[in-house]
Write an enzyme that holds these catalytic residues in place. Structure first.
Site, PDB file in Angstrom:
ATOM      1  N   PHE A 149       0.806  -1.219   0.000  1.00 61.99           N
ATOM      2  CA  PHE A 149       0.000   0.000   0.000  1.00 61.99           C
ATOM      3  C   PHE A 149       0.837   1.266   0.000  1.00 61.99           C
ATOM      4  O   PHE A 149       0.362   2.315  -0.410  1.00 61.99           O
ATOM      5  CB  PHE A 149      -0.930   0.016   1.227  1.00 61.99           C
ATOM      6  CG  PHE A 149      -0.227   0.275   2.536  1.00 61.99           C
ATOM      7  CD1 PHE A 149       0.068   1.563   2.968  1.00 61.99           C
ATOM      8  CD2 PHE A 149       0.151  -0.780   3.362  1.00 61.99           C
ATOM      9  CE1 PHE A 149       0.724   1.800   4.162  1.00 61.99           C
ATOM     10  CE2 PHE A 149       0.800  -0.557   4.559  1.00 61.99           C
ATOM     11  CZ  PHE A 149       1.089   0.736   4.960  1.00 61.99           C
ATOM     12  N   LYS A 173      -0.965  -7.433  -8.973  1.00 61.36           N
ATOM     13  CA  LYS A 173      -1.907  -7.536  -7.855  1.00 61.36           C
ATOM     14  C   LYS A 173      -1.533  -6.448  -6.853  1.00 61.36           C
ATOM     15  O   LYS A 173      -0.652  -6.623  -6.025  1.00 61.36           O
ATOM     16  CB  LYS A 173      -1.818  -8.923  -7.205  1.00 61.36           C
ATOM     17  CG  LYS A 173      -3.099  -9.362  -6.451  1.00 61.36           C
ATOM     18  CD  LYS A 173      -3.537  -8.452  -5.321  1.00 61.36           C
ATOM     19  CE  LYS A 173      -2.662  -8.596  -4.086  1.00 61.36           C
ATOM     20  NZ  LYS A 173      -3.203  -7.756  -2.929  1.00 61.36           N
ATOM     21  N   GLU A 176      -5.119  -3.852  -1.821  1.00 60.37           N
ATOM     22  CA  GLU A 176      -6.544  -3.538  -1.839  1.00 60.37           C
ATOM     23  C   GLU A 176      -6.852  -2.272  -1.050  1.00 60.37           C
ATOM     24  O   GLU A 176      -7.981  -1.764  -1.114  1.00 60.37           O
ATOM     25  CB  GLU A 176      -7.369  -4.716  -1.307  1.00 60.37           C
ATOM     26  CG  GLU A 176      -7.082  -5.132   0.113  1.00 60.37           C
ATOM     27  CD  GLU A 176      -5.940  -6.140   0.236  1.00 60.37           C
ATOM     28  OE1 GLU A 176      -5.925  -6.888   1.227  1.00 60.37           O
ATOM     29  OE2 GLU A 176      -5.065  -6.172  -0.648  1.00 60.37           O
ATOM     30  N   SER A 226       5.885  -7.039   3.995  1.00 62.35           N
ATOM     31  CA  SER A 226       6.533  -7.385   5.261  1.00 62.35           C
ATOM     32  C   SER A 226       7.432  -8.607   5.068  1.00 62.35           C
ATOM     33  O   SER A 226       7.240  -9.405   4.143  1.00 62.35           O
ATOM     34  CB  SER A 226       5.485  -7.679   6.331  1.00 62.35           C
ATOM     35  OG  SER A 226       4.804  -8.892   6.038  1.00 62.35           O
ATOM     36  N   CYS A 281       9.676   1.719   3.583  1.00 58.25           N
ATOM     37  CA  CYS A 281      10.666   0.715   3.981  1.00 58.25           C
ATOM     38  C   CYS A 281      12.064   1.305   4.006  1.00 58.25           C
ATOM     39  O   CYS A 281      12.979   0.704   4.575  1.00 58.25           O
ATOM     40  CB  CYS A 281      10.612  -0.495   3.049  1.00 58.25           C
ATOM     41  SG  CYS A 281      11.140  -0.169   1.365  1.00 58.25           S
ATOM     42  N   GLU A 383       9.820  -3.773  12.935  1.00 53.57           N
ATOM     43  CA  GLU A 383       9.514  -2.590  12.124  1.00 53.57           C
ATOM     44  C   GLU A 383       8.201  -1.972  12.602  1.00 53.57           C
ATOM     45  O   GLU A 383       7.165  -2.643  12.587  1.00 53.57           O
ATOM     46  CB  GLU A 383       9.419  -2.983  10.650  1.00 53.57           C
ATOM     47  CG  GLU A 383       9.177  -1.828   9.706  1.00 53.57           C
ATOM     48  CD  GLU A 383       9.104  -2.279   8.251  1.00 53.57           C
ATOM     49  OE1 GLU A 383       9.573  -1.528   7.386  1.00 53.57           O
ATOM     50  OE2 GLU A 383       8.571  -3.368   7.995  1.00 53.57           O
TER      51      GLU A 383
END
Length: 498
Positions: A149, A173, A176, A226, A281, A383
């Protein structure tokens, strides 16, 4: 209610699963759209479109493929404002940050415009008596990308730009949580001249991720997310014979030597730690000042700098950062803040409970700052992915350098100093994939590669740059001889270079 479905074979396709996920406005907490969650059979339809389109696209000469990339670049620039506002509305980034998201993806598209040169193989004349040897790079077929995201424009373009330029077709993909920009990118790519079926977007959740990892016609998968999920994607995808590059989490450190320019350090770290609400990140959530004097000065100045930050709605031009992406993520970050308190770190700034008038239900978190954080604390080991800066004090550069080198993650690290010798030695020895010297967020330019280490990356190839080209192609080597007359029994002997 606006509904988002899928983009398959050059057109918007309604979902058939009757399963939807809500897409929220992070500024208000209100549902603004619904996105269809695909079934494996819907994925199969997209893959079949990609399979059908791939042979002709691969046979298109690299120069013509590059022209599509050039036109796509032009369309990205022409539609930058639309894409940035669309991105901010679903993610919550401020507009300037969203422009940067699109721009960094566009730079990989610029790199992909050079595909005729990047695909050139090697040639050796006279490798043996009358024997020439040459290699060529050929596409894999259908490839796929599963994106997070936090960069809904940049990371998809990292993946599909290089892959498609190399002659593959692609299944994307996206997350969402913010799917509108990836859908719009597919529309613009079609407008740029790409044939139908070359770029397809399938929205979904774990069900469609697993279907991607299991699908026999998908030859390679790129992933960013992740670390636990990255490891899962890598393991399942490679078990099914696919190439996989899976980028995971991070805990990037910024080491501050006593000779550093503290004005620049504070300016750099406040942006790297809190920009985009820390949802990067390559954010810099750990500061490591060396020596008590350096640490005391840094903490004092960082408190003042962080307090001056303005948290606002994503369209506020004066805001430094906006809300986090979801209510669940806000709760997760605030739980980490409480965990840090419970672990014994000193909470100097507490961003919990931050609200904006008229946007009381938005997902806002103020800047938080911890001092005296120690290795072994869960909040240090994991994280947080939010606007939280942790200060870990060190006495020497050697002690400071051990922190990122021994951490489970190995994405990025920064060293702030005026000492060239110390910087050179540090860059050579630190056990981290990307190093910044007086650069707080050392994300490589598009013609290099994004190169995380340890649990920050799974797989043998990095994202974009020439490593991306290597990942998206397979090398074929041809050894040829044009003999004169009858070759006789020599055809049964393994050729040598004698």
């Amino acid at each position: 209610m606006r509904e988002l479905h899928h983009f398959v074979n050059g057109q918007s396709v309604s979902g058939t699963s009757e399963r939807f996920a809500d897409v929220y406005d992070p500024n208000t907490g209100e549902v603004q759209a619904r996105v269809s969650l695909a079934t494996p059979s819907e994925l199969d339809s997209a893959v079949q479109a990609a399979v059908n389109a791939q042979p002709a696209w691969a046979a298109t000469n690299p120069q013509k493929r590059a022209r599509v990339m050039f036109e796509f670049k032009r369309l990205l620039e022409a539609n930058m404002d639309e894409l940035a506002h669309m991105l901010s509305a679903e993610h919550g980034k401020v507009i300037a940050d969203s422009v940067g998201d699109v721009q960094r993806g566009l730079e990989v598209i610029e790199f992909a415009c050079g595909i005729p040169h990047l695909l050139k193989g090697e040639y050796t004349e006279g490798a043996g008596p009358g024997i020439d040897v040459y290699s060529m790079r050929q596409p894999l077929g259908v490839t796929a990308g599963i994106t997070p995201f936090n960069f809904p424009a940049m990371i998809p373009m990292w993946m599909f730009g290089v892959s498609i330029a190399c002659g593959n077709t692609f299944i994307l993909k996206p997350s969402e949580k913010d799917p509108s920009v990836p859908m719009r990118l597919a529309e613009l790519f079609l407008e740029a001249g790409a044939p139908e079926g070359v770029l397809n977007v399938v929205n979904g959740d774990k069900e469609v991720v697993d279907a991607i990892l299991d699908h026999a016609d998908i030859k390679a998968v790129s992933f960013v997310g992740s670390s636990d999920i990255a490891q899962y994607v890598y393991s399942r995808g490679t078990a099914n014979g696919k190439r996989v590059q899976a980028m995971g989490g991070a805990k990037n450190h910024g080491i501050i030597l006593p000779d550093a320019d503290m004005d620049q350090v504070v300016k750099d770290i406040v942006g790297a730690a809190y920009g985009s609400a820390g949802e990067r990140c390559m954010a810099l959530p750990v500061a490591v000042p060396v020596g008590k004097k350096t640490a005391d000065e840094f903490v004092e100045r960082m408190i003042a700098e962080a307090r001056a930050l303005k948290v606002g709605v994503s369209t506020d031009k004066d805001a430094h950062y906006g809300p986090v992406v979801s209510a669940a993520h806000k709760e997760k970050v605030e739980n980490y803040i409480q965990m840090g308190v419970d672990e014994g770190a000193d909470l100097l700034l507490d961003g919990r409970g931050h609200t904006l008038q008229g946007h009381e239900n938005g997902y806002f978190i103020g800047p938080s700052l911890f001092d005296n954080v120690k290795p072994g604390m869960k909040t240090y080991d994991e994280e947080i992915f939010g606007p939280v800066l942790q200060v870990v004090r060190a006495e020497t550069l050697e002690e400071a350098a051990e922190l990122p080198s021994k951490h489970q993650y190995g994405n990025g690290v920064a060293l702030f100093t005026r000492n060239g010798q110390a910087a050179r030695e540090f860059a050579s020895k630190v056990n981290v994939g990307m190093v910044g010297i007086n650069v707080p967020i050392p994300v490589p330019v598009a013609y290099h590669s994004f190169s995380g280490w340890k649990r920050s990356a799974f797989g043998d190839h990095n994202q974009y740059g020439m490593d991306g080209v290597r990942f998206c192609t397979k090398v074929k080597t041809v050894t040829q001889r044009w003999p004169e007359g009858d070759i006789g029994d020599q055809s049964f002997i393994i050729p040598t270079m004698r």
